[in-house]
Write a protein that holds these residues in place. Structure first.
Motif, PDB file in Angstrom:
ATOM      1  N   ILE A 168       0.821  -1.213   0.000  1.00 51.61           N
ATOM      2  CA  ILE A 168       0.000   0.000   0.000  1.00 51.61           C
ATOM      3  C   ILE A 168       0.856   1.264   0.000  1.00 51.61           C
ATOM      4  N   PHE A 169       2.063   1.182   0.536  1.00 53.48           N
ATOM      5  CA  PHE A 169       2.945   2.337   0.591  1.00 53.48           C
ATOM      6  C   PHE A 169       3.433   2.745  -0.801  1.00 53.48           C
ATOM      7  N   LEU A 170       3.319   1.836  -1.777  1.00 51.52           N
ATOM      8  CA  LEU A 170       3.750   2.127  -3.151  1.00 51.52           C
ATOM      9  C   LEU A 170       2.580   2.429  -4.081  1.00 51.52           C
ATOM     10  N   MET A 171       1.355   2.165  -3.640  1.00 54.06           N
ATOM     11  CA  MET A 171       0.182   2.265  -4.504  1.00 54.06           C
ATOM     12  C   MET A 171      -0.016   3.638  -5.148  1.00 54.06           C
ATOM     13  N   PRO A 172       0.146   4.757  -4.419  1.00 50.15           N
ATOM     14  CA  PRO A 172      -0.070   6.069  -5.063  1.00 50.15           C
ATOM     15  C   PRO A 172       0.810   6.286  -6.285  1.00 50.15           C
ATOM     16  N   ALA A 173       2.067   5.825  -6.230  1.00 51.22           N
ATOM     17  CA  ALA A 173       2.971   5.979  -7.371  1.00 51.22           C
ATOM     18  C   ALA A 173       2.524   5.105  -8.536  1.00 51.22           C
ATOM     19  N   ALA A 174       2.062   3.897  -8.229  1.00 52.97           N
ATOM     20  CA  ALA A 174       1.619   2.971  -9.270  1.00 52.97           C
ATOM     21  C   ALA A 174       0.395   3.499 -10.006  1.00 52.97           C
ATOM     22  N   MET A 175      -0.432   4.288  -9.315  1.00 48.94           N
ATOM     23  CA  MET A 175      -1.675   4.792  -9.908  1.00 48.94           C
ATOM     24  C   MET A 175      -1.553   6.208 -10.446  1.00 48.94           C
ATOM     25  N   ALA A 176      -0.380   6.828 -10.266  1.00 49.84           N
ATOM     26  CA  ALA A 176      -0.222   8.240 -10.634  1.00 49.84           C
ATOM     27  C   ALA A 176      -0.443   8.502 -12.121  1.00 49.84           C
ATOM     28  N   SER A 177      -0.131   7.533 -12.962  1.00 46.26           N
ATOM     29  CA  SER A 177      -0.257   7.738 -14.408  1.00 46.26           C
ATOM     30  C   SER A 177      -1.704   7.844 -14.865  1.00 46.26           C
ATOM     31  N   PHE A 178      -2.649   7.480 -13.996  1.00 44.49           N
ATOM     32  CA  PHE A 178      -4.068   7.542 -14.361  1.00 44.49           C
ATOM     33  C   PHE A 178      -4.707   8.879 -14.007  1.00 44.49           C
ATOM     34  N   LEU A 202       9.757   6.161  -5.745  1.00 44.94           N
ATOM     35  CA  LEU A 202       9.847   4.791  -5.252  1.00 44.94           C
ATOM     36  C   LEU A 202       9.305   4.686  -3.834  1.00 44.94           C
ATOM     37  N   THR A 203       9.140   5.847  -3.177  1.00 45.50           N
ATOM     38  CA  THR A 203       8.650   5.893  -1.790  1.00 45.50           C
ATOM     39  C   THR A 203       7.664   7.056  -1.638  1.00 45.50           C
ATOM     40  N   PRO A 204       6.478   6.958  -2.256  1.00 42.79           N
ATOM     41  CA  PRO A 204       5.541   8.089  -2.253  1.00 42.79           C
ATOM     42  C   PRO A 204       5.107   8.553  -0.863  1.00 42.79           C
ATOM     43  N   TYR A 205       4.835   7.627   0.043  1.00 40.54           N
ATOM     44  CA  TYR A 205       4.413   8.028   1.389  1.00 40.54           C
ATOM     45  C   TYR A 205       5.564   8.688   2.143  1.00 40.54           C
ATOM     46  N   ALA A 206       6.771   8.157   1.972  1.00 40.89           N
ATOM     47  CA  ALA A 206       7.938   8.744   2.630  1.00 40.89           C
ATOM     48  C   ALA A 206       8.215  10.140   2.068  1.00 40.89           C
ATOM     49  N   ASP A 207       8.089  10.305   0.746  1.00 40.25           N
ATOM     50  CA  ASP A 207       8.309  11.617   0.128  1.00 40.25           C
ATOM     51  C   ASP A 207       7.282  12.629   0.621  1.00 40.25           C
ATOM     52  N   THR A 208       6.050  12.184   0.776  1.00 45.40           N
ATOM     53  CA  THR A 208       4.990  13.065   1.279  1.00 45.40           C
ATOM     54  C   THR A 208       5.256  13.441   2.735  1.00 45.40           C
ATOM     55  N   ALA A 209       5.681  12.462   3.537  1.00 46.72           N
ATOM     56  CA  ALA A 209       5.962  12.713   4.953  1.00 46.72           C
ATOM     57  C   ALA A 209       7.086  13.724   5.131  1.00 46.72           C
ATOM     58  N   VAL A 210       8.080  13.686   4.244  1.00 47.65           N
ATOM     59  CA  VAL A 210       9.192  14.646   4.314  1.00 47.65           C
ATOM     60  C   VAL A 210       8.686  16.065   4.104  1.00 47.65           C
ATOM     61  N   ILE A 211       7.767  16.240   3.153  1.00 53.56           N
ATOM     62  CA  ILE A 211       7.202  17.565   2.890  1.00 53.56           C
ATOM     63  C   ILE A 211       6.407  18.068   4.095  1.00 53.56           C
ATOM     64  N   ILE A 212       5.710  17.162   4.757  1.00 47.52           N
ATOM     65  CA  ILE A 212       4.852  17.553   5.883  1.00 47.52           C
ATOM     66  C   ILE A 212       5.653  17.745   7.175  1.00 47.52           C
ATOM     67  N   TYR A 213       6.515  16.766   7.482  1.00 49.51           N
ATOM     68  CA  TYR A 213       7.147  16.736   8.805  1.00 49.51           C
ATOM     69  C   TYR A 213       8.664  16.946   8.811  1.00 49.51           C
TER      70      TYR A 213
END
Length: 438
Positions: A29-39, A261-272
């Motif tokens: 699930i931690f990779l899902m946003p990147a996999a679906m981004a092209s849609f 490759l790490t969408p949730y981690a990249d998002t967390a860096v922006i937030i926290y």
């Protein structure tokens, strides 16, 4: 498990719910946003579609758990009761092998997640295999200590894996940029095709929804607890999935998200801030470890239930003083260890991937047949009950969604999945003759 277990040695509402959540939410699930981004942001509708379909299935399992509250084995027990020994056996045979393959894949995900903190795991196959084997057998040992021990670990790991997801999902709402949600559909195809593609991807994130039904004989007050845990687990998981996707998509532009490759981690860096990458990575490792624990608990329960019905070798029905079917866990863990090692063995990687493809259909077939068995069991158990129009509609919707999910698995998965089920027929014939002779 034996019905003589005291209530304190059984799973309660929250441990049962954590089994559902923990088995559904894996490292993927931690990779899902990147996999679906092209849609594009239409992917959010894919989540909604899958959640609705999963709701129908969850409701079927919830109702079945009330009709057969002490039926250990979940989908196997329901299909056997409603559709007979043969269908029940095929469901259990495929489901059992699928769980073993899935556990091997989850172990590989766990080792991969740990490589963020221990880079040697990414460069040394020997150390990676050793780490994977240690995790498999540690959890096998913990689950032989009693269902409560495995349940408590599942509750802890579920909380720890959900926390980083919630921190991103909720904290991200304050950093969303509306412009990142457009264009709505970037797939290059029509809305219906894009919706079908994204819903197909997301439906696999809901596999495990039946988890609370499998150890029903080891659940306190199962006629209420299993049904509540199934629905509560689905609601919490759906909330995390959709809200998390909204935050990630809303914060990271689609072009950048596709390459992450790490969408949730990249998002967390922006937030926290930069340190957030490490606790999200830890969350991925915990997610895989917790999911492996939950499926390890089930991999002893399923063969135990089949063996108790004399459709599987009697060795699987052996229990220890804690009432745990320890031989089923041991034999299953040996299989998982072999499958996992194949992935790190040159020349066997392709075979391991093939096994995963084989097992995919074997996870979806039980959903389809459980929906079919639901009406049969309801007619027999509560023939005078009302609400038949709603029950029939529920069964049709759950059956239809399961059929659609099977079609979405792909032609190759369906073809080889049926071959896997057919391979179990000789074992059923042997079991049937043995049962008759006794």
């Amino acid at each position: 498990m034996p019905e003589t277990l005291s209530e304190k040695n059984k799973l309660g509402l929250w441990t049962s719910t954590s089994l559902v959540i923990g088995n559904m939410i894996g490292a993927g699930i931690f990779l899902m946003p990147a996999a679906m981004a092209s849609f594009g942001s239409i992917g959010l509708l894919g989540w909604v579609f899958s959640a609705i379909g999963s709701f129908f299935l969850a409701k079927v399992f919830s109702n079945l758990s009330k009709l057969l509250p002490h039926a250990t084995g979940g989908p196997y027990a329901y299909t056997r009761d409603g559709l007979g020994d043969f269908i029940g056996f095929l469901v259990a045979w495929g489901y059992y092998l699928a769980v073993a393959c899935a556990n091997a894949a989850i172990t590989i995900s766990f080792v991969s997640a740990l490589s963020t903190f221990f880079p040697v795991l990414g460069s040394s196959s020997f150390i990676a295999v050793a780490t994977g084997l240690c995790s498999i057998w540690l959890l096998a040992y913990i689950n032989t200590l009693g269902v409560v021990a495995g349940g408590k670990l599942q509750l802890v790991t579920t909380i720890l894996k959900v926390l980083p997801l919630l921190l991103v999902a909720i904290g991200g709402l304050f950093f969303i940029k509306a412009a990142n949600f457009s264009p709505f559909n970037t797939s290059g195809s029509g809305i219906i095709s894009a919706l079908q593609a994204t819903a197909t991807m997301t439906m696999f994130a809901f596999i495990g929804i039946e988890s609370a039904t499998v150890p029903s004989g080891s659940v306190a007050n199962p006629e209420k607890t299993v049904a509540r845990a199934t629905m509560l687990g689905l609601l919490i998981t759906t909330f995390i999935y959709i809200l998390g996707s909204v935050s990630v998509i809303g914060i990271i532009p689609a072009a950048q998200l596709q390459k992450s490759l790490t969408p949730y981690a990249d998002t967390a860096v922006i937030i926290y801030g930069s340190n957030a990458r490490y606790w999200v990575s830890a969350g991925i490792a915990i997610a895989a470890f917790g999911s492996l624990n939950g499926w390890t608990l089930l991999q002893g329960q399923v063969p135990y239930a089949i063996s108790k019905d004399k459709l599987f070798p009697p060795i699987f029905s052996r229990t220890n003083k804690k009432g745990v079917p320890y031989m089923g866990i041991i034999i299953s863990s040996i299989m998982v260890s072999l499958f996992m090692t194949m992935n790190y063995t040159k020349g066997l990687v392709a075979q391991f991937k093939f096994l995963l493809l084989l097992s995919l259909l074997s996870v979806l077939i039980p959903y389809l047949l459980s929906a079919a068995a639901y009406l049969v069991i309801r007619v027999r158990k509560t023939p005078q009950a009302g609400g038949w129009a709603g029950a029939i509609m529920l069964a049709i919707l759950a059956f239809g969604y399961s059929l659609w999910a099977i079609a979405g698995a792909g032609q190759e998965a369906v073809y080889y999945g049926f071959l896997l089920l057919l391979a179990g027929i000789p074992f059923y014939v042997w079991a049937a003759f043995r049962k008759k002779a006794e």
